[in-house]
Enzyme design. Structure first.
Site, PDB file in Angstrom:
ATOM      1  CD  GLU A   7      44.922  45.165  34.083  1.00 42.42           C
ATOM      2  OE1 GLU A   7      45.726  45.267  34.786  1.00 42.42           O
ATOM      3  OE2 GLU A   7      43.643  45.349  34.241  1.00 42.42           O
ATOM      4  CD  GLU A  59      44.991  49.378  38.054  1.00 38.64           C
ATOM      5  OE1 GLU A  59      43.717  49.182  38.094  1.00 38.64           O
ATOM      6  OE2 GLU A  59      45.923  48.581  37.651  1.00 38.64           O
TER       7      GLU A  59
END
Length: 247
Positions: free
Chosen positions: A132, A229
């Site tokens: 990520e 998130e």
């Protein structure tokens, strides 16, 4: 659209099994975790089985920063962290492990990261190994910053189960143009996460239009739950008005 509750940010005041139950009660379709390791895997699995929610993934531990896997000289610790995450993911029947790179720069860091990702992919061919990019405001000095860099790393790893965690929040900050980024990355995306920009709050606020972004994702044929998130800014249940809008 279907949504996954990231329990690293949502219902953090609850024990993890109770947070899973809260996500089910709120209407989420899946859950995902940051670092669940303080909770026995058997307790998490029991809550998952009780609610019927799948677990999408866990992160490797942060170490003294934001991961170990791109740090030259830390290969032993990085692989211990990878093994821990893989074992925990398998124990809770999760689908993926996010291997965190850490704070490093340069060719030695790149080679170290590629080698550790190859280790993770070969150690767990049954799991998706995610990387990520993190933005340079929240994580200055983090090794992986852009989707283009992530695509290059994935190509160098050369394993089918190495994929991109496409976090809309981070990648909007690191250049924006998310429609083109999504299309360019479509073949290597393993998971998608979202939050508002710039405050990482609920997605129906801020500078980024998720009406548009989610429509693009839908047109891509993406059918996995998208990871919520975001920081709820208080009571998680009170922050969930966006769900009805985007479903």
């Amino acid at each position: 659209m279907r949504f996954s509750a990231n329990l690293g940010f949502l219902w953090t005041e609850l024990p993890l099994p109770d947070a899973i139950r809260a996500a089910k009660a709120a209407g989420f379709d899946a859950v995902e975790f940051h670092w669940p390791y303080d909770t026995p895997a058997a307790e998490v699995l029991a809550a998952l089985e009780e609610t019927g929610l799948p677990a999408l993934g866990v992160n490797t531990i942060k170490g003294s920063g934001s991961g170990l896997s791109a740090l030259p000289g830390e290969e032993v610790g990085a692989r211990v962290a990878i093994d821990q995450a893989i074992d925990y993911a398998r124990a809770i029947e999760a689908e993926a492990v996010h291997v965190m790179a850490g704070f490093a720069q340069g060719e030695a860091a790149r080679a170290t990261f590629v080698g550790n990702l190859q280790y993770a992919c070969d150690r767990a061919p049954d799991l998706t190994i995610l990387i990520e990019p993190l933005n340079h405001h929240d994580a200055p000095g983090y090794f992986l910053n852009t989707s283009a860099q992530a695509r290059e790393i994935i190509a160098a790893v050369g394993r089918d189960n190495c994929k991109l965690m496409f976090d809309c929040y981070h990648l909007q900050i690191m250049g924006g143009d998310l429609t083109r980024q999504l299309k360019a990355c479509a073949g290597v995306i393993g998971h998608i996460q979202f939050a508002s920009v710039p405050d990482r709050g609920r997605p129906d606020a801020g500078e980024l239009s998720y009406d548009h972004v989610f429509a693009v994702i839908d047109l891509m044929g993406w059918d996995m739950p998208l990871g919520a998130e975001y920081k709820p800014g208080g009571d998680t249940d009170a922050s969930l008005g966006w769900m009805a809008r985007y479903r």
